[in-house]
Design a protein around this motif. Sequence first.
Motif, PDB file in Angstrom:
ATOM      1  N   THR A 280      -4.151 -29.227 -33.523  1.00 33.78           N
ATOM      2  CA  THR A 280      -3.614 -30.577 -33.379  1.00 33.78           C
ATOM      3  C   THR A 280      -4.430 -31.524 -34.249  1.00 33.78           C
ATOM      4  OG1 THR A 280      -2.854 -30.144 -31.136  1.00 33.78           O
ATOM      5  CG2 THR A 280      -3.136 -32.453 -31.754  1.00 33.78           C
ATOM      6  N   GLN A 281      -3.739 -32.320 -35.030  1.00 35.36           N
ATOM      7  CA  GLN A 281      -4.367 -33.316 -35.893  1.00 35.36           C
ATOM      8  C   GLN A 281      -3.907 -34.700 -35.448  1.00 35.36           C
ATOM      9  OE1 GLN A 281      -6.388 -32.980 -38.876  1.00 35.36           O
ATOM     10  NE2 GLN A 281      -6.719 -30.947 -38.031  1.00 35.36           N
ATOM     11  N   THR A 282      -4.832 -35.526 -35.054  1.00 39.46           N
ATOM     12  CA  THR A 282      -4.512 -36.910 -34.718  1.00 39.46           C
ATOM     13  C   THR A 282      -4.955 -37.784 -35.894  1.00 39.46           C
ATOM     14  OG1 THR A 282      -6.598 -37.085 -33.504  1.00 39.46           O
ATOM     15  CG2 THR A 282      -4.613 -36.598 -32.221  1.00 39.46           C
ATOM     16  N   TYR A 283      -4.227 -38.877 -36.096  1.00 38.13           N
ATOM     17  CA  TYR A 283      -4.516 -39.719 -37.251  1.00 38.13           C
ATOM     18  C   TYR A 283      -4.191 -41.173 -36.954  1.00 38.13           C
ATOM     19  CZ  TYR A 283       0.522 -39.466 -38.216  1.00 38.13           C
ATOM     20  OH  TYR A 283       1.893 -39.556 -38.126  1.00 38.13           O
ATOM     21  N   TYR A 284      -4.590 -42.051 -37.873  1.00 39.80           N
ATOM     22  CA  TYR A 284      -4.407 -43.499 -37.714  1.00 39.80           C
ATOM     23  C   TYR A 284      -4.283 -44.136 -39.093  1.00 39.80           C
ATOM     24  CZ  TYR A 284      -9.261 -43.794 -39.172  1.00 39.80           C
ATOM     25  OH  TYR A 284     -10.415 -43.693 -39.901  1.00 39.80           O
ATOM     26  N   CYS A 285      -3.976 -45.418 -39.114  1.00 38.49           N
ATOM     27  CA  CYS A 285      -3.973 -46.201 -40.348  1.00 38.49           C
ATOM     28  C   CYS A 285      -5.309 -46.948 -40.425  1.00 38.49           C
ATOM     29  CB  CYS A 285      -2.810 -47.196 -40.357  1.00 38.49           C
ATOM     30  SG  CYS A 285      -2.862 -48.343 -41.758  1.00 38.49           S
ATOM     31  N   LYS A 286      -6.013 -46.820 -41.554  1.00 33.11           N
ATOM     32  CA  LYS A 286      -7.309 -47.487 -41.714  1.00 33.11           C
ATOM     33  C   LYS A 286      -7.195 -49.008 -41.618  1.00 33.11           C
ATOM     34  CE  LYS A 286      -9.687 -44.243 -44.748  1.00 33.11           C
ATOM     35  NZ  LYS A 286     -10.250 -44.078 -46.104  1.00 33.11           N
ATOM     36  N   PHE A 287      -6.051 -49.551 -42.045  1.00 26.75           N
ATOM     37  CA  PHE A 287      -5.877 -51.001 -42.041  1.00 26.75           C
ATOM     38  C   PHE A 287      -5.385 -51.541 -40.703  1.00 26.75           C
ATOM     39  CE2 PHE A 287      -4.834 -49.670 -46.478  1.00 26.75           C
ATOM     40  CZ  PHE A 287      -6.022 -50.112 -47.056  1.00 26.75           C
TER      41      PHE A 287
ATOM     42  N   ARG B  29      -5.559 -50.141 -37.000  1.00 29.20           N
ATOM     43  CA  ARG B  29      -6.091 -49.098 -36.123  1.00 29.20           C
ATOM     44  C   ARG B  29      -5.205 -48.777 -34.919  1.00 29.20           C
ATOM     45  NH1 ARG B  29     -11.080 -46.564 -37.805  1.00 29.20           N
ATOM     46  NH2 ARG B  29     -11.766 -47.856 -39.533  1.00 29.20           N
ATOM     47  N   LYS B  30      -4.281 -49.674 -34.577  1.00 28.66           N
ATOM     48  CA  LYS B  30      -3.373 -49.383 -33.459  1.00 28.66           C
ATOM     49  C   LYS B  30      -2.238 -48.443 -33.878  1.00 28.66           C
ATOM     50  CE  LYS B  30      -4.365 -53.450 -30.777  1.00 28.66           C
ATOM     51  NZ  LYS B  30      -3.853 -54.601 -30.049  1.00 28.66           N
ATOM     52  N   MET B  31      -2.063 -48.249 -35.176  1.00 24.91           N
ATOM     53  CA  MET B  31      -1.062 -47.304 -35.676  1.00 24.91           C
ATOM     54  C   MET B  31      -1.667 -45.907 -35.594  1.00 24.91           C
ATOM     55  SD  MET B  31       0.444 -49.172 -39.089  1.00 24.91           S
ATOM     56  CE  MET B  31       1.348 -47.709 -39.565  1.00 24.91           C
ATOM     57  N   VAL B  32      -1.104 -45.068 -34.718  1.00 19.52           N
ATOM     58  CA  VAL B  32      -1.638 -43.722 -34.518  1.00 19.52           C
ATOM     59  C   VAL B  32      -0.495 -42.700 -34.516  1.00 19.52           C
ATOM     60  CG1 VAL B  32      -3.677 -44.495 -33.251  1.00 19.52           C
ATOM     61  CG2 VAL B  32      -1.579 -43.974 -32.002  1.00 19.52           C
ATOM     62  N   GLY B  33      -0.867 -41.458 -34.797  1.00 16.67           N
ATOM     63  CA  GLY B  33       0.112 -40.379 -34.789  1.00 16.67           C
ATOM     64  C   GLY B  33      -0.569 -39.065 -34.464  1.00 16.67           C
TER      65      GLY B  33
END
Length: 112
Positions: free
Chosen positions: A94-101, A103-107
């Motif tokens: 499982t890979q979790t990720y986010y937007c650096k700009f 931080r509330k954007m996650v996937g």
Amino acid sequence: MSSITRRQFGGVLAAGCAGLLLGAREGRAATTHQIEIKSFHFKPERLVIKAGDTVEWVNHDIAPHTATADDKSWDTKTLRKNKSGSITFADAGTQTYYCKFHRKMVGEIIIE
């Protein structure tokens, strides 16, 4: 440098051949999946793929975004409007990720 016995080599060779035969029997080519970035969300936020598949993120927002692994092991770099970036996932997990700009954007990507 380590040495390998004939028996060990035979076992490795047999395992490799079995893997090739299994892949050929399944007849499955790697797939590219798309995640759209819209309204400051990854869509879909959760994606299930197979090992060897590629995920492409496409930014439809005016603002720049990234898709960056929580563990920092991969990053699409900055994606400006209508630009895309892709990552190929070789290993199950499982890979979790986010937007650096933003931080509330996650996937989450689940690799089978």
